[in-house]
Scaffold this motif. Sequence first.
Motif, mmCIF file in Angstrom:
data_model
loop_
_atom_site.group_PDB
_atom_site.id
_atom_site.type_symbol
_atom_site.label_atom_id
_atom_site.label_comp_id
_atom_site.label_asym_id
_atom_site.label_seq_id
_atom_site.Cartn_x
_atom_site.Cartn_y
_atom_site.Cartn_z
ATOM 1 N N THR A 54 0.835 -1.200 0.000
ATOM 2 C CA THR A 54 0.000 0.000 0.000
ATOM 3 C C THR A 54 0.869 1.248 0.000
ATOM 4 O OG1 THR A 54 -1.750 -1.155 1.191
ATOM 5 C CG2 THR A 54 -1.804 1.245 1.247
ATOM 6 N N LEU A 55 1.879 1.255 0.845
ATOM 7 C CA LEU A 55 2.799 2.386 0.879
ATOM 8 C C LEU A 55 3.560 2.516 -0.442
ATOM 9 C CD1 LEU A 55 4.271 2.505 4.444
ATOM 10 C CD2 LEU A 55 3.990 4.462 2.980
ATOM 11 N N ARG A 56 4.047 1.391 -0.941
ATOM 12 C CA ARG A 56 4.900 1.386 -2.125
ATOM 13 C C ARG A 56 4.167 1.772 -3.399
ATOM 14 N NH1 ARG A 56 7.700 -4.061 -4.115
ATOM 15 N NH2 ARG A 56 8.304 -3.350 -6.169
ATOM 16 N N PHE A 57 2.967 1.297 -3.579
ATOM 17 C CA PHE A 57 2.270 1.489 -4.840
ATOM 18 C C PHE A 57 1.195 2.579 -4.816
ATOM 19 C CE2 PHE A 57 3.593 -3.043 -5.171
ATOM 20 C CZ PHE A 57 4.499 -2.871 -6.210
ATOM 21 N N ILE A 58 0.735 2.962 -3.644
ATOM 22 C CA ILE A 58 -0.380 3.904 -3.587
ATOM 23 C C ILE A 58 0.000 5.185 -2.858
ATOM 24 C CG2 ILE A 58 -2.711 4.260 -2.687
ATOM 25 C CD1 ILE A 58 -3.157 1.270 -3.259
ATOM 26 N N VAL A 59 0.432 5.084 -1.624
ATOM 27 C CA VAL A 59 0.640 6.276 -0.800
ATOM 28 C C VAL A 59 1.854 7.075 -1.259
ATOM 29 C CG1 VAL A 59 1.073 7.106 1.533
ATOM 30 C CG2 VAL A 59 -0.541 5.245 1.165
ATOM 31 N N ILE A 60 2.990 6.436 -1.415
ATOM 32 C CA ILE A 60 4.208 7.175 -1.757
ATOM 33 C C ILE A 60 4.116 7.832 -3.138
ATOM 34 C CG2 ILE A 60 6.683 6.949 -2.224
ATOM 35 C CD1 ILE A 60 6.844 5.071 0.166
ATOM 36 N N PRO A 61 3.680 7.144 -4.199
ATOM 37 C CA PRO A 61 3.593 7.849 -5.489
ATOM 38 C C PRO A 61 2.658 9.055 -5.468
ATOM 39 C CG PRO A 61 3.464 5.487 -5.848
ATOM 40 C CD PRO A 61 3.393 5.708 -4.372
ATOM 41 N N GLN A 62 1.517 8.918 -4.824
ATOM 42 C CA GLN A 62 0.584 10.045 -4.774
ATOM 43 C C GLN A 62 1.094 11.152 -3.858
ATOM 44 O OE1 GLN A 62 -3.535 9.068 -4.129
ATOM 45 N NE2 GLN A 62 -3.292 7.116 -5.208
ATOM 46 N N GLY A 63 1.685 10.774 -2.733
ATOM 47 C CA GLY A 63 2.198 11.772 -1.791
ATOM 48 C C GLY A 63 3.357 12.561 -2.358
ATOM 49 N N VAL A 64 4.248 11.896 -3.061
ATOM 50 C CA VAL A 64 5.379 12.599 -3.670
ATOM 51 C C VAL A 64 4.882 13.506 -4.787
ATOM 52 C CG1 VAL A 64 7.483 12.271 -5.017
ATOM 53 C CG2 VAL A 64 7.091 10.894 -2.992
ATOM 54 N N ARG A 65 3.893 13.059 -5.546
ATOM 55 C CA ARG A 65 3.316 13.887 -6.595
ATOM 56 C C ARG A 65 2.733 15.174 -6.006
ATOM 57 N NH1 ARG A 65 -0.497 10.558 -9.044
ATOM 58 N NH2 ARG A 65 1.217 9.610 -10.169
ATOM 59 N N ILE A 66 2.132 15.059 -4.854
ATOM 60 C CA ILE A 66 1.574 16.242 -4.195
ATOM 61 C C ILE A 66 2.691 17.146 -3.657
ATOM 62 C CG2 ILE A 66 0.231 16.981 -2.170
ATOM 63 C CD1 ILE A 66 -1.463 14.401 -2.611
ATOM 64 N N ALA A 67 3.782 16.546 -3.191
ATOM 65 C CA ALA A 67 4.849 17.315 -2.533
ATOM 66 C C ALA A 67 5.859 17.930 -3.497
ATOM 67 C CB ALA A 67 5.586 16.415 -1.539
ATOM 68 N N ILE A 68 5.915 17.481 -4.732
ATOM 69 C CA ILE A 68 6.952 17.956 -5.652
ATOM 70 C C ILE A 68 6.939 19.470 -5.846
ATOM 71 C CG2 ILE A 68 7.576 17.970 -8.110
ATOM 72 C CD1 ILE A 68 7.451 14.965 -8.047
ATOM 73 N N PRO A 69 5.811 20.123 -6.088
ATOM 74 C CA PRO A 69 5.862 21.584 -6.251
ATOM 75 C C PRO A 69 6.416 22.315 -5.021
ATOM 76 C CG PRO A 69 3.779 20.743 -7.054
ATOM 77 C CD PRO A 69 4.465 19.616 -6.364
ATOM 78 N N ALA A 70 6.035 21.872 -3.848
ATOM 79 C CA ALA A 70 6.556 22.498 -2.630
ATOM 80 C C ALA A 70 8.053 22.252 -2.484
ATOM 81 C CB ALA A 70 5.812 21.985 -1.407
ATOM 82 N N LEU A 71 8.508 21.074 -2.864
ATOM 83 C CA LEU A 71 9.941 20.771 -2.796
ATOM 84 C C LEU A 71 10.734 21.638 -3.762
ATOM 85 C CD1 LEU A 71 9.880 16.887 -2.507
ATOM 86 C CD2 LEU A 71 10.629 18.504 -0.772
ATOM 87 N N THR B 211 5.454 22.518 -13.204
ATOM 88 C CA THR B 211 5.247 21.247 -12.508
ATOM 89 C C THR B 211 3.950 21.268 -11.716
ATOM 90 O OG1 THR B 211 7.635 21.002 -12.327
ATOM 91 C CG2 THR B 211 6.312 19.602 -10.925
ATOM 92 N N GLU B 212 3.655 22.383 -11.048
ATOM 93 C CA GLU B 212 2.394 22.500 -10.295
ATOM 94 C C GLU B 212 1.197 22.325 -11.210
ATOM 95 O OE1 GLU B 212 2.378 26.241 -8.317
ATOM 96 O OE2 GLU B 212 3.708 25.570 -6.723
ATOM 97 N N ARG B 213 1.244 22.985 -12.368
ATOM 98 C CA ARG B 213 0.124 22.856 -13.304
ATOM 99 C C ARG B 213 -0.004 21.447 -13.834
ATOM 100 N NH1 ARG B 213 1.363 28.385 -16.337
ATOM 101 N NH2 ARG B 213 0.328 29.779 -14.881
#
Length: 132
Positions: free
Chosen positions: A46-63, A124-126
């Motif tokens: 769940t972490l590997r395939f669902i949470v981490i990919p979506q969470g990193v996608r959300i965090a990339i603009p802030a990073l 990237t945000e867009r």
Amino acid sequence: SFVAAVVALALTTGAYTSEILRAGLQAVPHGEVEAASALAMNNRDTLRFIVIPQGVRIAIPALLGFAILILQATALTFTIALPELLSRSYSIGSNTFRYLDVLLLAGLLYLIITLPAGWLTTWTERRMARHL
């Protein structure tokens, strides 16, 4: 002074980056995790395939935005006598008495780096928000 600057910037970057990633991971809807549980996925998958990919996608603009801030924060190392772009500019200005030219060039160099980085962040945000 170099070691102190590296340690200070590394600790600051580590703290902010971990908080940005934590917020991104917590922004993943809980329904996604429940759906993975309903599909009998274990916590690791769940972490590997669902949470981490979506969470990193959300965090990339802030990073990316934070990376620009850290680049600009390197000018603060001047306060602990570590030579960097701005302090070198002051040094050259004091030798040549052409402060305006040298400081404008230093500002232009910062602008050349931060403007494209800002554009990349906006793009990237867009791109990341298209699926919303």
